[in-house]
Write an enzyme that holds these catalytic residues in place. Sequence first.
Site, PDB file in Angstrom:
ATOM      1  N   GLU A 211       0.857  -1.207   0.000  1.00 50.69           N
ATOM      2  CA  GLU A 211       0.000   0.000   0.000  1.00 50.69           C
ATOM      3  C   GLU A 211       0.880   1.239   0.000  1.00 50.69           C
ATOM      4  O   GLU A 211       1.856   1.340   0.743  1.00 50.69           O
ATOM      5  CB  GLU A 211      -0.914   0.033   1.232  1.00 50.69           C
ATOM      6  CG  GLU A 211      -1.893  -1.103   1.364  1.00 50.69           C
ATOM      7  CD  GLU A 211      -2.900  -1.263   0.217  1.00 50.69           C
ATOM      8  OE1 GLU A 211      -2.828  -0.520  -0.783  1.00 50.69           O
ATOM      9  OE2 GLU A 211      -3.738  -2.172   0.328  1.00 50.69           O
ATOM     10  N   HIS A 212       0.511   2.147  -0.864  1.00 49.80           N
ATOM     11  CA  HIS A 212       1.216   3.429  -1.012  1.00 49.80           C
ATOM     12  C   HIS A 212       2.650   3.234  -1.492  1.00 49.80           C
ATOM     13  O   HIS A 212       3.498   4.083  -1.252  1.00 49.80           O
ATOM     14  CB  HIS A 212       1.148   4.238   0.295  1.00 49.80           C
ATOM     15  CG  HIS A 212      -0.258   4.633   0.645  1.00 49.80           C
ATOM     16  ND1 HIS A 212      -0.842   5.780   0.168  1.00 49.80           N
ATOM     17  CD2 HIS A 212      -1.208   3.989   1.379  1.00 49.80           C
ATOM     18  CE1 HIS A 212      -2.095   5.833   0.619  1.00 49.80           C
ATOM     19  NE2 HIS A 212      -2.341   4.759   1.348  1.00 49.80           N
ATOM     20  N   THR A 213       2.878   2.129  -2.142  1.00 50.92           N
ATOM     21  CA  THR A 213       4.186   1.906  -2.770  1.00 50.92           C
ATOM     22  C   THR A 213       4.126   2.243  -4.263  1.00 50.92           C
ATOM     23  O   THR A 213       5.156   2.517  -4.871  1.00 50.92           O
ATOM     24  CB  THR A 213       4.630   0.434  -2.615  1.00 50.92           C
ATOM     25  OG1 THR A 213       3.512  -0.408  -2.917  1.00 50.92           O
ATOM     26  CG2 THR A 213       5.121   0.153  -1.214  1.00 50.92           C
ATOM     27  N   ASP A 214       2.922   2.223  -4.850  1.00 50.12           N
ATOM     28  CA  ASP A 214       2.860   2.375  -6.323  1.00 50.12           C
ATOM     29  C   ASP A 214       3.377   3.732  -6.793  1.00 50.12           C
ATOM     30  O   ASP A 214       4.192   3.811  -7.719  1.00 50.12           O
ATOM     31  CB  ASP A 214       1.465   2.042  -6.899  1.00 50.12           C
ATOM     32  CG  ASP A 214       0.317   2.897  -6.397  1.00 50.12           C
ATOM     33  OD1 ASP A 214       0.524   3.694  -5.464  1.00 50.12           O
ATOM     34  OD2 ASP A 214      -0.790   2.772  -6.962  1.00 50.12           O
TER      35      ASP A 214
ATOM     36  N   LEU B 194     -12.312  -0.928  -3.038  1.00 43.49           N
ATOM     37  CA  LEU B 194     -12.208  -2.007  -4.026  1.00 43.49           C
ATOM     38  C   LEU B 194     -12.047  -1.448  -5.443  1.00 43.49           C
ATOM     39  O   LEU B 194     -12.278  -2.131  -6.435  1.00 43.49           O
ATOM     40  CB  LEU B 194     -13.434  -2.928  -3.950  1.00 43.49           C
ATOM     41  CG  LEU B 194     -13.663  -3.591  -2.585  1.00 43.49           C
ATOM     42  CD1 LEU B 194     -14.908  -4.457  -2.610  1.00 43.49           C
ATOM     43  CD2 LEU B 194     -12.462  -4.425  -2.170  1.00 43.49           C
TER      44      LEU B 194
ATOM     45  N   ASP C 284      -4.267   0.298  -9.178  1.00 42.64           N
ATOM     46  CA  ASP C 284      -5.668  -0.073  -9.374  1.00 42.64           C
ATOM     47  C   ASP C 284      -5.952  -0.331 -10.855  1.00 42.64           C
ATOM     48  O   ASP C 284      -6.606  -1.310 -11.222  1.00 42.64           O
ATOM     49  CB  ASP C 284      -6.592   1.027  -8.854  1.00 42.64           C
ATOM     50  CG  ASP C 284      -6.326   1.345  -7.396  1.00 42.64           C
ATOM     51  OD1 ASP C 284      -5.598   0.578  -6.752  1.00 42.64           O
ATOM     52  OD2 ASP C 284      -6.838   2.359  -6.907  1.00 42.64           O
TER      53      ASP C 284
ATOM     54  N   TYR D 108      -4.697  11.563   1.279  1.00 45.82           N
ATOM     55  CA  TYR D 108      -3.911  10.722   0.365  1.00 45.82           C
ATOM     56  C   TYR D 108      -2.823  11.562  -0.313  1.00 45.82           C
ATOM     57  O   TYR D 108      -1.648  11.203  -0.331  1.00 45.82           O
ATOM     58  CB  TYR D 108      -4.849  10.102  -0.676  1.00 45.82           C
ATOM     59  CG  TYR D 108      -4.164   9.196  -1.679  1.00 45.82           C
ATOM     60  CD1 TYR D 108      -4.161   7.820  -1.493  1.00 45.82           C
ATOM     61  CD2 TYR D 108      -3.528   9.707  -2.805  1.00 45.82           C
ATOM     62  CE1 TYR D 108      -3.546   6.977  -2.408  1.00 45.82           C
ATOM     63  CE2 TYR D 108      -2.908   8.879  -3.723  1.00 45.82           C
ATOM     64  CZ  TYR D 108      -2.930   7.514  -3.525  1.00 45.82           C
ATOM     65  OH  TYR D 108      -2.312   6.695  -4.435  1.00 45.82           O
TER      66      TYR D 108
HETATM   67  C1  GLA Z   1      -5.518   3.956  -3.859  1.00 46.04           C
HETATM   68  C2  GLA Z   1      -4.780   4.474  -5.086  1.00 46.04           C
HETATM   69  C3  GLA Z   1      -3.652   3.530  -5.502  1.00 46.04           C
HETATM   70  C4  GLA Z   1      -2.752   3.161  -4.329  1.00 46.04           C
HETATM   71  C5  GLA Z   1      -3.583   2.763  -3.111  1.00 46.04           C
HETATM   72  C6  GLA Z   1      -2.736   2.587  -1.878  1.00 46.04           C
HETATM   73  O1  GLA Z   1      -6.209   2.782  -4.165  1.00 46.04           O
HETATM   74  O2  GLA Z   1      -5.669   4.644  -6.166  1.00 46.04           O
HETATM   75  O3  GLA Z   1      -2.900   4.106  -6.560  1.00 46.04           O
HETATM   76  O4  GLA Z   1      -1.859   4.200  -4.034  1.00 46.04           O
HETATM   77  O5  GLA Z   1      -4.598   3.704  -2.812  1.00 46.04           O
HETATM   78  O6  GLA Z   1      -1.895   1.511  -1.998  1.00 46.04           O
END
Ligand code: GLA
Length: 386
Positions: free
Chosen positions: A32-35, A124, A170, A221
């Site tokens: 999470e939050h690595t992309d 989701l 996503d 975010y």
């Molecule tokens: C949301 C964002 C993604 C990603 C996640 C956290 O879903 O759309 O790009 O950063 O949060 O992992």
Amino acid sequence: MTQGIVAAYFKEHYGRHPIMVKAPGRINIIGEHTDYNLGYVLPASIEKSIYFAIQKNNTKSLQIEAFLSQPEKITLSVDGTPGKFESPWGNYFQAIWGILLERKYPVQGLDCVFGGDIPIGFGLSSSAALCCGFTYAVSVTFNLNIPRSEIALIAQAAEHRIGLNCGLMDQYAVLFGKKSHALFLDCQDLSFEYIPIKLKGYQWILINSNVKHELAVDSEYNLRRKSCEAVLDRLKERNKNITSLRAASLEDLKSIEGTISKIDYRRAFHVIQENDRVLKMAKALKEGDAIGVGTLLWEGHSSLSTDYDVSTKELDFLVNIAVQQLGVIGSRMMGGGFGGCTINLIKKELAAKAIKEIITAYKAKTGITAIHYPVQIGNSLELLST
Ligand code: GLA
């Protein structure tokens, strides 16, 4: 079922056969939050989907109709003049259309009905399904042949336009997922590998806290992303080879500790470790090491809650109750945070009891009824036959 209803509604109200597209939601095993830090992620596309029925209409307008719990129809102009509508989903269609026009795709008027069973705003990726699905449906309708990798970028650009500076996890999950597999995606070069996520004797279960997140609206975010960028700027001053947090080690981070805020330090600390957890998770899954998988889930949650600070008291409670249940070997909040679901790995024969205990305790503590969904990994976005 939803597919049939959406198709029948289109035929009934628009008097012709539609092109049908299915765009799935996604889960994320870890990462999470690595992309947006160009690291690794491990999502998967799920059976819950949005269905689009679409057809050209040879007019100068787009009529788009939601077949959701609150039906609404909007009209947009083919030339991109901003439309007037109440529903938040209209913004996504408008943003996608604007981007297609800017990129000079030869698009024309169309009718579109959409609906599905992805719970909206619960982590989701309903918005990625909406943006990728609509772009793909338009591409098919006008024979644009937009490659999937390009659809991902268009869908991401639409999110950015609306206000969420998201990464590409996503969109890639929606566009490249595969039945029974997770997508081990390297967000630096966007290469990926499929990893089976079936662990013998265990079941993946989502528990929806029923607290909605509004990532774009509360902008927390985007603040997290800013923190990461601030740390990266400092790291680059010391070592120009560090071009993303993915390339940084904990030692690198330690070396600049005194020069960044404590909060930014904790944010980067999460990202660097989370990236490593994705690699460990991929290995544990390949080896069928359920305990290893579970341990990484707990660790991931603790880091998201404490260091990245994107959990909620409801998600923390769900995870803390899950820990106490027999058979639950891992649980963590999933997605961007500030609401949504937890993902849990539970021993099959103990799952029903554990879920019941968690949901009952949650109701007693918060007054909110949580819902659970067994995870069903489905295929990526696809054209359906009608
Ligand atoms: C949301 C964002 C993604 C990603 C996640 C956290 O879903 O759309 O790009 O950063 O949060 O992992």
